[in-house]
Design an enzyme around this catalytic site. Sequence first.
Site, mmCIF file in Angstrom:
data_model
loop_
_atom_site.group_PDB
_atom_site.id
_atom_site.type_symbol
_atom_site.label_atom_id
_atom_site.label_comp_id
_atom_site.label_asym_id
_atom_site.label_seq_id
_atom_site.Cartn_x
_atom_site.Cartn_y
_atom_site.Cartn_z
ATOM 1 N N LYS A 194 0.856 -1.185 0.000
ATOM 2 C CA LYS A 194 0.000 0.000 0.000
ATOM 3 C C LYS A 194 0.893 1.235 0.000
ATOM 4 O O LYS A 194 1.659 1.472 0.935
ATOM 5 C CB LYS A 194 -0.904 0.003 1.231
ATOM 6 C CG LYS A 194 -1.851 1.199 1.296
ATOM 7 C CD LYS A 194 -2.753 1.111 2.516
ATOM 8 C CE LYS A 194 -3.700 2.290 2.602
ATOM 9 N NZ LYS A 194 -4.588 2.205 3.786
ATOM 10 N N LYS A 247 -2.136 -1.505 -3.785
ATOM 11 C CA LYS A 247 -2.987 -0.312 -3.733
ATOM 12 C C LYS A 247 -2.111 0.932 -3.811
ATOM 13 O O LYS A 247 -1.147 1.038 -3.045
ATOM 14 C CB LYS A 247 -3.791 -0.312 -2.422
ATOM 15 C CG LYS A 247 -4.740 0.877 -2.270
ATOM 16 C CD LYS A 247 -5.449 0.857 -0.928
ATOM 17 C CE LYS A 247 -6.402 2.035 -0.805
ATOM 18 N NZ LYS A 247 -7.045 2.101 0.520
#
Length: 321
Positions: A194, A247
């Site tokens: 992320k 992400k």
Amino acid sequence: MSMIYRPRRLRATGGIRNMVRETVLMPANLVYPLFVVPGTNVKKEISSLPGNFHLSSDKAVELARETYDLGIPAVLVFGLPEYKDERGSSAWDMSSPVQQAITAIKQAVPELVIISDVCLCQYASHGHCGLLHGDKVDNDSTLPLLAQVALSHAKAGADMVAPADMMDGRVAAIRALLDDSGYSDVSIMSYAAKYASAYYGPFREAADSAPQFGDRRSYQMDPANSREALREVALDIEEGADIVMVKPALAYLDIVRQVKDEFLLPVAAYNVSGEYAMVKAAAAQGWIDEPRMVIETLTSMKRAGADIIITYHALDAVKWL
């Protein structure tokens, strides 16, 4: 005359193109995010995510049923609490909107896979993803709280928990508590790679989760790094992750491909709020063909290696497919 090979022959008609298509995007690849809030009969559009809503539990049930009826197998549940404090204790309160919505959805649509977002940012008054020690996020003291959040979601009926905080060691802490508490069948979808991204902007409004000071670059990943992503994913797998996520998605398709090539676990990609909002803004101006662009974008994520795509476009995309 020498023979000329003509690849165009396999593009000549729609039927032929369908026969030889290498990447097939299906509703089963998609996950739809839901944002639940306190109250009843609440359905309020999120201005930065047009077409997506803040929903009370009863309205979340209705949208979850619609999602399942469209062939989308899963929802990812986020929540806005009734109260916030320094520890984010509303995150594991069984009377909070997320826990209440999970239970209601599971009762109403038992076949739908419910994934719950595990983090402290939208529940903590300071907006950071872990406990603070002074002005720094304290990694290790945050771990038992994240595990408690995950356990509360499992008790409510979640099939899968998705830790989003990027604290080191949180997958192991969650796995241990779930197993010790009799929830060994609950899966973990780890936000493994992320990045500290500008693409999250609209989500800050949707989840009321903007940090009150500083930023998250000390615990989320540097967008310039790719080898580090492979280390992060490897650690989460070692700690017990069942699915690993990259992400954002669109600016990180190279990371999706590297993770897919390196590891055997299913890979998820999160088509995040900024990616969605840019498409919606351009479509509102009439500058793009929205259905074609959405399907092309989601197909690129599948082509890069994503088995699962979390996207705010999901309900529209299945109709356009």
